[in-house]
Scaffold this active site. Structure first.
Site, PDB file in Angstrom:
ATOM      1  N   LYS A 139       0.827  -1.206   0.000  1.00  0.00           N
ATOM      2  CA  LYS A 139       0.000   0.000   0.000  1.00  0.00           C
ATOM      3  C   LYS A 139       0.863   1.259   0.000  1.00  0.00           C
ATOM      4  O   LYS A 139       0.384   2.351  -0.245  1.00  0.00           O
ATOM      5  CB  LYS A 139      -0.894   0.015   1.256  1.00  0.00           C
ATOM      6  CG  LYS A 139      -1.733  -1.214   1.427  1.00  0.00           C
ATOM      7  CD  LYS A 139      -2.412  -1.182   2.816  1.00  0.00           C
ATOM      8  CE  LYS A 139      -3.009  -2.525   3.129  1.00  0.00           C
ATOM      9  NZ  LYS A 139      -3.424  -2.600   4.554  1.00  0.00           N
ATOM     10  N   GLY A 140       2.127   1.060   0.338  1.00  0.00           N
ATOM     11  CA  GLY A 140       3.023   2.185   0.607  1.00  0.00           C
ATOM     12  C   GLY A 140       3.161   3.231  -0.480  1.00  0.00           C
ATOM     13  O   GLY A 140       3.432   4.393  -0.191  1.00  0.00           O
TER      14      GLY A 140
ATOM     15  N   ASP B 122      14.526  -1.342   0.869  1.00  0.00           N
ATOM     16  CA  ASP B 122      15.357  -1.625   2.046  1.00  0.00           C
ATOM     17  C   ASP B 122      16.323  -2.757   1.684  1.00  0.00           C
ATOM     18  O   ASP B 122      17.384  -2.501   1.120  1.00  0.00           O
ATOM     19  CB  ASP B 122      14.420  -1.975   3.209  1.00  0.00           C
ATOM     20  CG  ASP B 122      15.144  -2.201   4.526  1.00  0.00           C
ATOM     21  OD1 ASP B 122      16.316  -1.846   4.642  1.00  0.00           O
ATOM     22  OD2 ASP B 122      14.503  -2.736   5.465  1.00  0.00           O
TER      23      ASP B 122
ATOM     24  N   LYS C 255      17.033   3.105   0.891  1.00  0.00           N
ATOM     25  CA  LYS C 255      17.673   2.912   2.200  1.00  0.00           C
ATOM     26  C   LYS C 255      18.738   1.829   2.058  1.00  0.00           C
ATOM     27  O   LYS C 255      18.432   0.678   1.802  1.00  0.00           O
ATOM     28  CB  LYS C 255      16.613   2.531   3.233  1.00  0.00           C
ATOM     29  CG  LYS C 255      17.110   2.594   4.649  1.00  0.00           C
ATOM     30  CD  LYS C 255      15.972   2.560   5.650  1.00  0.00           C
ATOM     31  CE  LYS C 255      15.362   1.184   5.802  1.00  0.00           C
ATOM     32  NZ  LYS C 255      14.318   1.162   6.857  1.00  0.00           N
TER      33      LYS C 255
HETATM   34  P1  IMP Z   1      12.589  -4.820   1.297  1.00  0.00           P
HETATM   35  O1  IMP Z   1      12.060  -6.049   0.626  1.00  0.00           O
HETATM   36  O2  IMP Z   1      13.462  -5.130   2.471  1.00  0.00           O
HETATM   37  O3  IMP Z   1      13.287  -3.873   0.334  1.00  0.00           O
HETATM   38  O4  IMP Z   1      11.367  -4.109   1.964  1.00  0.00           O
HETATM   39  C1  IMP Z   1      10.573  -3.227   1.308  1.00  0.00           C
HETATM   40  C2  IMP Z   1       9.311  -2.980   2.100  1.00  0.00           C
HETATM   41  O5  IMP Z   1       9.531  -3.012   3.522  1.00  0.00           O
HETATM   42  C3  IMP Z   1       8.842  -1.585   1.769  1.00  0.00           C
HETATM   43  O6  IMP Z   1       8.017  -1.569   0.628  1.00  0.00           O
HETATM   44  C4  IMP Z   1       8.132  -1.220   3.049  1.00  0.00           C
HETATM   45  O7  IMP Z   1       6.802  -1.702   3.006  1.00  0.00           O
HETATM   46  C5  IMP Z   1       8.879  -1.953   4.155  1.00  0.00           C
HETATM   47  N1  IMP Z   1       9.877  -1.037   4.792  1.00  0.00           N
HETATM   48  C6  IMP Z   1      11.224  -1.109   4.712  1.00  0.00           C
HETATM   49  N2  IMP Z   1      11.812  -0.121   5.402  1.00  0.00           N
HETATM   50  C7  IMP Z   1      10.804   0.620   5.919  1.00  0.00           C
HETATM   51  C8  IMP Z   1      10.764   1.821   6.721  1.00  0.00           C
HETATM   52  O8  IMP Z   1      11.775   2.433   7.100  1.00  0.00           O
HETATM   53  N3  IMP Z   1       9.518   2.257   7.056  1.00  0.00           N
HETATM   54  C9  IMP Z   1       8.369   1.637   6.661  1.00  0.00           C
HETATM   55  N4  IMP Z   1       8.366   0.540   5.889  1.00  0.00           N
HETATM   56  C10 IMP Z   1       9.574   0.021   5.534  1.00  0.00           C
END
Ligand code: IMP
Ligand code: MG
Length: 173
Positions: A40-41, A101, A129
């Site tokens: 949803k982000g 992330d 990030k």
């Molecule tokens: P990844 O698969 O680790 O890249 O995670 C991505 C998802 O994790 C993002 O689409 C967010 O929904 C969630 N996420 C990662 N870091 C944050 C943060 O700092 N705040 C809120 N959601 C995060």
């Protein structure tokens, strides 16, 4: 109440959105673009971006993924909760994310989308990030780069709250 510290205010976000929209309008001139928001982000970012991109033909769609057992760190096991409806074969696809992330969600989604044989797949995110990145994914358009921290607001949630905040805050966990 957890402690929230303002890190990117709404004016800065809108400046970044405008810059990215200009770059997209230039890079995809004459092409047919499918903007795919990751629920949803990405809901606010996609809404802001789509209204500023100047192209003749844009379609909008959504994907939703979730990772098992994740709290604030993605577990790496991703399930697709909602797939796209638009036919992207031969079209240029731009995935719109809130934050990258580890990069595991995005790399899974890109692999999935490649299966539909689009002309191209690029990625756009509000926040890149870096500290926990586990993939060598390329983010083509990015608002802000952060090393670490947990952010909320402008679509980003903590346990489904704070998505509606117009600015982005760092949250002390
Ligand atoms: P990844 O698969 O680790 O890249 O995670 C991505 C998802 O994790 C993002 O689409 C967010 O929904 C969630 N996420 C990662 N870091 C944050 C943060 O700092 N705040 C809120 N959601 C995060
Ligand atoms: Mg999330």
């Amino acid at each position: 109440m957890p402690e929230l510290t303002l890190v990117i205010d709404r004016d800065e976000i809108q400046r970044q959105v405008s810059k990215i929209a200009q770059a997209i309008s230039r890079d995809y001139r004459g092409r047919e673009l499918v903007m795919i928001g990751v629920l949803k982000g990405a809901f606010l970012f996609l809404a802001d971006l789509a209204r500023q991109v100047r192209l003749e033909k844009i379609s909008i769609d959504f994907l939703q993924a979730s990772s098992y057992g994740a709290d604030t760190l993605s577990s790496g096991k991703i399930i697709l909760k909602k797939d796209i409806d638009v036919d992207v074969r031969g079209k240029d696809v731009l995935v719109i994310e809130d934050i990258v992330d580890t990069g595991l969600t995005l790399s899974h989604l890109i692999d999935h989308l490649q299966g539909f044989k689009p002309a191209s797949v690029k990625v756009c995110a509000v926040i890149d990030k870096r500290e926990r990145r586990k993939t060598d994914i390329r983010i083509d358009y990015v608002g802000s780069v952060m090393e670490k921290g947990f952010l909320v607001g402008y679509g980003l949630d903590y346990a489904e709250t704070y998505r509606n905040l117009p600015d982005i805050y760092q949250m002390k966990l």
